[in-house]
Design an enzyme around this catalytic site. Structure first.
Site, PDB file in Angstrom:
ATOM      1  N   ASP A   1       0.819  -1.210   0.000  1.00  0.00           N
ATOM      2  CA  ASP A   1       0.000   0.000   0.000  1.00  0.00           C
ATOM      3  C   ASP A   1       0.853   1.261   0.000  1.00  0.00           C
ATOM      4  OD1 ASP A   1       0.962  -0.357   2.584  1.00  0.00           O
ATOM      5  OD2 ASP A   1      -0.990  -0.775   3.459  1.00  0.00           O
TER       6      ASP A   1
ATOM      7  N   ASN B   1      -7.189  -2.583  14.462  1.00  0.00           N
ATOM      8  CA  ASN B   1      -8.584  -3.008  14.252  1.00  0.00           C
ATOM      9  C   ASN B   1      -8.661  -4.258  13.371  1.00  0.00           C
ATOM     10  OD1 ASN B   1      -8.069  -2.077  11.688  1.00  0.00           O
ATOM     11  ND2 ASN B   1      -9.352  -0.253  11.830  1.00  0.00           N
TER      12      ASN B   1
ATOM     13  N   HIS C   1      -7.032  -4.927  10.520  1.00  0.00           N
ATOM     14  CA  HIS C   1      -6.924  -4.817   9.056  1.00  0.00           C
ATOM     15  C   HIS C   1      -5.583  -5.329   8.537  1.00  0.00           C
ATOM     16  CE1 HIS C   1      -5.205  -0.554   9.694  1.00  0.00           C
ATOM     17  NE2 HIS C   1      -4.258  -1.210   9.059  1.00  0.00           N
TER      18      HIS C   1
ATOM     19  N   GLU D   1      -9.579  -1.672   5.580  1.00  0.00           N
ATOM     20  CA  GLU D   1     -10.236  -1.311   6.831  1.00  0.00           C
ATOM     21  C   GLU D   1     -11.483  -2.175   7.061  1.00  0.00           C
ATOM     22  OE1 GLU D   1      -8.687   0.407   8.861  1.00  0.00           O
ATOM     23  OE2 GLU D   1      -8.571   2.541   8.399  1.00  0.00           O
TER      24      GLU D   1
HETATM   25  C1  GLP Z   1      -0.741   0.309   8.574  1.00  0.00           C
HETATM   26  C2  GLP Z   1      -0.219  -0.481   7.385  1.00  0.00           C
HETATM   27  C3  GLP Z   1      -0.353  -1.981   7.619  1.00  0.00           C
HETATM   28  C4  GLP Z   1       0.285  -2.328   8.960  1.00  0.00           C
HETATM   29  C5  GLP Z   1      -0.406  -1.579  10.063  1.00  0.00           C
HETATM   30  C6  GLP Z   1       0.171  -1.884  11.443  1.00  0.00           C
HETATM   31  O1  GLP Z   1      -2.114   0.325   8.608  1.00  0.00           O
HETATM   32  N1  GLP Z   1      -0.911  -0.142   6.181  1.00  0.00           N
HETATM   33  O2  GLP Z   1       0.270  -2.686   6.562  1.00  0.00           O
HETATM   34  O3  GLP Z   1       0.198  -3.708   9.170  1.00  0.00           O
HETATM   35  O4  GLP Z   1      -0.249  -0.194   9.820  1.00  0.00           O
HETATM   36  O5  GLP Z   1       1.327  -1.146  11.666  1.00  0.00           O
HETATM   37  P1  GLP Z   1       2.334  -1.402  12.840  1.00  0.00           P
HETATM   38  O6  GLP Z   1       3.182  -2.545  12.410  1.00  0.00           O
HETATM   39  O7  GLP Z   1       3.139  -0.124  12.922  1.00  0.00           O
HETATM   40  O8  GLP Z   1       1.571  -1.676  14.056  1.00  0.00           O
END
Ligand code: GLP
Length: 264
Positions: A67, A138, A140, A145
């Site tokens: 993404d 959440n 995702h 989302e």
């Molecule tokens: C964002 C990214 C996800 C990632 C998530 C959790 O939403 N798009 O790919 O898994 O954050 O991030 P973190 O690893 O910093 O908790």
């Protein structure tokens, strides 16, 4: 889903690097799907170490990022493009013409065609061999989302307030500075990968992990779609595993697996 519980963040990162390194050694021209976020940083560090010290070769590897924030130019310090360069690509021998990261600056009227082409490029590359994933608070995956269709493909997605709040730590703690949308692979795009590796660390992820692994299959927790995948592996640390009901069973099956592998 195979569930591997590691003692802490470092061990989780090493285990994830083991899977990726063995994929790349087995198939030097592997196609990897890559995430951003805090969780995979240790894995990238460990892969860089193996590149420097153990001849892990990325010269023929192709990558597709999950993404990118919509509206941020690649040069923006918080773009996922910069993240990937700083945390991984600038430190290994990957060839930049095999690196794919969605372009967050595509004009709105070109987004659909751009996303369809991103899907096409993955297909032309032979499909993703191994998709690394984090999980949002959440539940995702990517930026899919809650409520995202489980059949979704690469597209633009509005970010929920919860996710924008989580991400505001990267934007001077100012939610207004967090982009309102992102281009993201869809849930179905992610499920096309031959192997999915989901990482999670810390108590803050325990509930999301429980919902994804043991909860019902639902678009309200897009991580739960991994339950449909025939080769999905969760590598999580003890804190992230703390809410799992069948924790002892996962530990037992991993022990049995190791014994069986020793026997044959
Ligand atoms: C964002 C990214 C996800 C990632 C998530 C959790 O939403 N798009 O790919 O898994 O954050 O991030 P973190 O690893 O910093 O908790």
């Amino acid at each position: 889903m195979r569930v591997i519980i590691e003692k802490n963040y470092e061990k989780m990162s090493e285990k994830a690097a083991d899977f990726i390194a063995s994929q790349v050694r087995r198939k030097p021209n592997s196609v990897l799907g890559l995430p951003t976020g805090g969780t995979p940083i240790g894995t990238y560090k460990e892969l860089i170490r193996r590149y420097n010290e153990e001849n892990l070769d990325f010269a023929h590897v192709t990558t597709f990022n999950l993404d990118e924030y919509y509206g941020l130019p690649a040069s923006h310090p918080q773009s996922y493009y910069q993240y990937m360069k700083q945390n991984f690509f600038d430190h290994i021998n990957i060839s930049f013409n095999r690196v794919h990261i969605p372009n967050g600056m595509v004009r709105m009227d070109e987004v659909d065609a751009y996303c369809a082409n991103y899907e096409e490029l993955m297909k032309e590359a032979g499909g993703i061999d191994l998709q690394l994933l984090g999980i949002g608070g959440n539940g995702h995956i990517g930026f899919n989302e809650p409520g995202s269709s489980l059949g979704s493909r690469t597209r633009i997605k509005t970010l929920g307030q919860e996710t924008r709040k989580d991400d505001s730590r990267f934007f001077e703690n100012d939610i207004e500075k967090v982009p309102k949308a992102a281009l993201t692979m869809g849930v179905a795009t992610i499920l096309d990968a031959r192997t999915c590796l989901m990482l999670a660390s810390g108590k803050g992820k325990a509930e999301a992990v429980k919902q994804a692994i043991e909860g019902p299959l639902t678009s309200q927790t897009t991580g739960s779609a991994l339950q449909l995948h025939s080769h999905a592996i969760a590598i999580i640390d003890e804190d992230a595993a703390s809410a799992l009901e069948r924790k002892d069973y996962y530990i037992y099956t991993e022990k049995m697996r190791a014994e069986l592998e020793g026997d044959y």
